[in-house]
Design a protein around this motif. Structure first.
Motif, PDB file in Angstrom:
ATOM      1  N   LEU A  87      28.238 -14.315 -27.522  1.00  0.00           N
ATOM      2  CA  LEU A  87      26.838 -14.887 -26.997  1.00  0.00           C
ATOM      3  C   LEU A  87      25.717 -14.817 -28.320  1.00  0.00           C
ATOM      4  O   LEU A  87      24.714 -15.673 -28.313  1.00  0.00           O
ATOM      5  CB  LEU A  87      26.761 -13.595 -26.262  1.00  0.00           C
ATOM      6  CG  LEU A  87      27.311 -13.432 -24.885  1.00  0.00           C
ATOM      7  CD1 LEU A  87      27.011 -12.138 -24.300  1.00  0.00           C
ATOM      8  CD2 LEU A  87      26.947 -14.518 -24.231  1.00  0.00           C
ATOM      9  N   VAL A  88      26.187 -14.177 -29.292  1.00  0.00           N
ATOM     10  CA  VAL A  88      25.284 -14.118 -30.556  1.00  0.00           C
ATOM     11  C   VAL A  88      25.113 -15.438 -31.160  1.00  0.00           C
ATOM     12  O   VAL A  88      24.001 -15.923 -31.797  1.00  0.00           O
ATOM     13  CB  VAL A  88      25.676 -13.168 -31.591  1.00  0.00           C
ATOM     14  CG1 VAL A  88      24.960 -13.408 -33.017  1.00  0.00           C
ATOM     15  CG2 VAL A  88      25.385 -11.633 -31.091  1.00  0.00           C
ATOM     16  N   LYS A  89      26.277 -16.075 -31.076  1.00  0.00           N
ATOM     17  CA  LYS A  89      26.560 -17.595 -31.857  1.00  0.00           C
ATOM     18  C   LYS A  89      26.015 -18.610 -30.894  1.00  0.00           C
ATOM     19  O   LYS A  89      25.285 -19.385 -31.102  1.00  0.00           O
ATOM     20  CB  LYS A  89      27.901 -17.959 -32.096  1.00  0.00           C
ATOM     21  CG  LYS A  89      28.392 -16.959 -32.996  1.00  0.00           C
ATOM     22  CD  LYS A  89      29.761 -17.264 -33.217  1.00  0.00           C
ATOM     23  CE  LYS A  89      30.681 -16.379 -34.480  1.00  0.00           C
ATOM     24  NZ  LYS A  89      31.926 -16.597 -34.500  1.00  0.00           N
ATOM     25  N   ALA A  90      26.243 -18.412 -29.284  1.00  0.00           N
ATOM     26  CA  ALA A  90      25.833 -19.594 -28.436  1.00  0.00           C
ATOM     27  C   ALA A  90      24.558 -19.558 -28.054  1.00  0.00           C
ATOM     28  O   ALA A  90      23.775 -20.631 -27.996  1.00  0.00           O
ATOM     29  CB  ALA A  90      26.978 -19.435 -27.345  1.00  0.00           C
ATOM     30  N   VAL A  91      23.917 -18.343 -27.279  1.00  0.00           N
ATOM     31  CA  VAL A  91      22.529 -18.447 -26.892  1.00  0.00           C
ATOM     32  C   VAL A  91      21.487 -18.777 -27.715  1.00  0.00           C
ATOM     33  O   VAL A  91      20.692 -19.882 -27.537  1.00  0.00           O
ATOM     34  CB  VAL A  91      22.213 -16.997 -26.335  1.00  0.00           C
ATOM     35  CG1 VAL A  91      20.867 -16.951 -25.871  1.00  0.00           C
ATOM     36  CG2 VAL A  91      23.257 -16.589 -25.363  1.00  0.00           C
ATOM     37  N   PRO A  92      21.326 -18.533 -28.883  1.00  0.00           N
ATOM     38  CA  PRO A  92      20.427 -19.123 -30.000  1.00  0.00           C
ATOM     39  C   PRO A  92      20.327 -20.565 -29.965  1.00  0.00           C
ATOM     40  O   PRO A  92      19.215 -21.273 -30.216  1.00  0.00           O
ATOM     41  CB  PRO A  92      20.351 -18.585 -31.443  1.00  0.00           C
ATOM     42  CG  PRO A  92      20.973 -17.179 -31.100  1.00  0.00           C
ATOM     43  CD  PRO A  92      22.178 -17.546 -29.749  1.00  0.00           C
TER      44      PRO A  92
END
Length: 190
Positions: free
Chosen positions: A179-184
Motif C-alpha cells: 500500500l505504501v508503494k501503490a497508493v501514492p
C-alpha cells in the motif's frame, strides 16, 4: 512435575501457538490507515480487485515448514486475498480523498493479484517468515488513457519459532509495504 505431564504440556503449547504440522487460517487485518498522499480535490472511482482462479495446491496462501525445510502444512488467510487487498486499498484511497463506488466506468482502478503468499526460510538458529503481496494495478483515467504498473510488498519477520502469529505479522507487513508503494502512485495520476 511428573514425566507423563511433559508430553501433554508440549502438545497444549504447540496447539495454542500454531504447530507446524497443522493447517492454519490466519486472520489478517489492516488495522490503521497509513497513506499520507492526498488529492487536491475529491474524485469518485470504481475499485475492482480480482485473483485468477488458477492457483496452486488448494488455493493456499502459504506453507509451514519443519526444521529441515520440508513443507508440513498449508496456510490460508481470512479474508481471502482479493477481499483483503480490496478492503485495505479502499481504506487507503478514501483516506487520500477518493470516493470508491461500484459501477463508475471512468476513472476505474483494477487490481490483478498475482500472489499473496507466506513461507518460512529455515535457518540453523532462527528462521525468517517471508510474505509477499504482488499485483498489477491498472488505472483507467479517461476513455483513452490508462496506466498499468506492478507493485510488490514484502514482509519479513525473523524468529526462532515461526508460529501463526509471525505469519500474521508478516502478512500485515507485506500488505503495508504494498500500500505504501501503490497508493501514492495512484494519487499522482490524478
Amino acid at each position: 512435575m511428573p514425566a507423563p505431564v511433559y508430553p501433554v504440556l508440549l502438545a497444549a503449547v504447540l496447539g495454542v501457538t500454531g504447530c507446524a504440522l497443522t493447517d492454519a487460517t490466519i486472520r489478517v487485518e489492516h488495522p490503521r490507515a497509513i497513506t499520507t498522499a492526498a488529492l487536491s480535490s475529491g474524485r469518485t472511482v470504481s475499485l475492482f480487485v480480482r485473483m485468477p482462479d488458477v492457483t496452486l495446491v488448494e488455493n493456499r496462501q502459504g506453507v509451514k515448514k519443519n526444521g529441515y525445510a520440508t513443507v508440513t502444512a498449508n496456510v490460508y488467510t481470512d479474508p481471502k486475498p482479493a477481499q483483503l487487498v480490496e478492503r485495505a486499498l479502499k481504506v487507503e484511497l478514501e483516506r487520500a480523498g477518493f470516493t470508491c463506488q461500484p459501477g463508475v466506468q471512468v476513472p476505474r482502478i483494477a487490481v490483478d493479484l498475482h500472489q499473496v503468499f507466506a513461507e518460512p526460510e529455515v535457518g540453523v538458529w532462527a528462521g525468517d517468515v517471508y510474505s509477499v503481496v504482488d499485483a498489477t494495478i491498472t488505472v483507467l483515467v479517461s476513455e483513452t488513457k490508462a496506466y498499468k504498473r506492478r507493485f510488490k510488498g514484502i514482509g519479513k519477520i525473523t524468529t526462532m519459532l515461526w508460529t501463526d502469529e509471525y505469519y500474521k505479522q508478516s502478512y500485515e507487513m507485506s500488505l503495508r509495504d504494498f500500500l505504501v508503494k501503490a497508493v501514492p502512485e495512484i494519487v499522482n495520476l490524478f
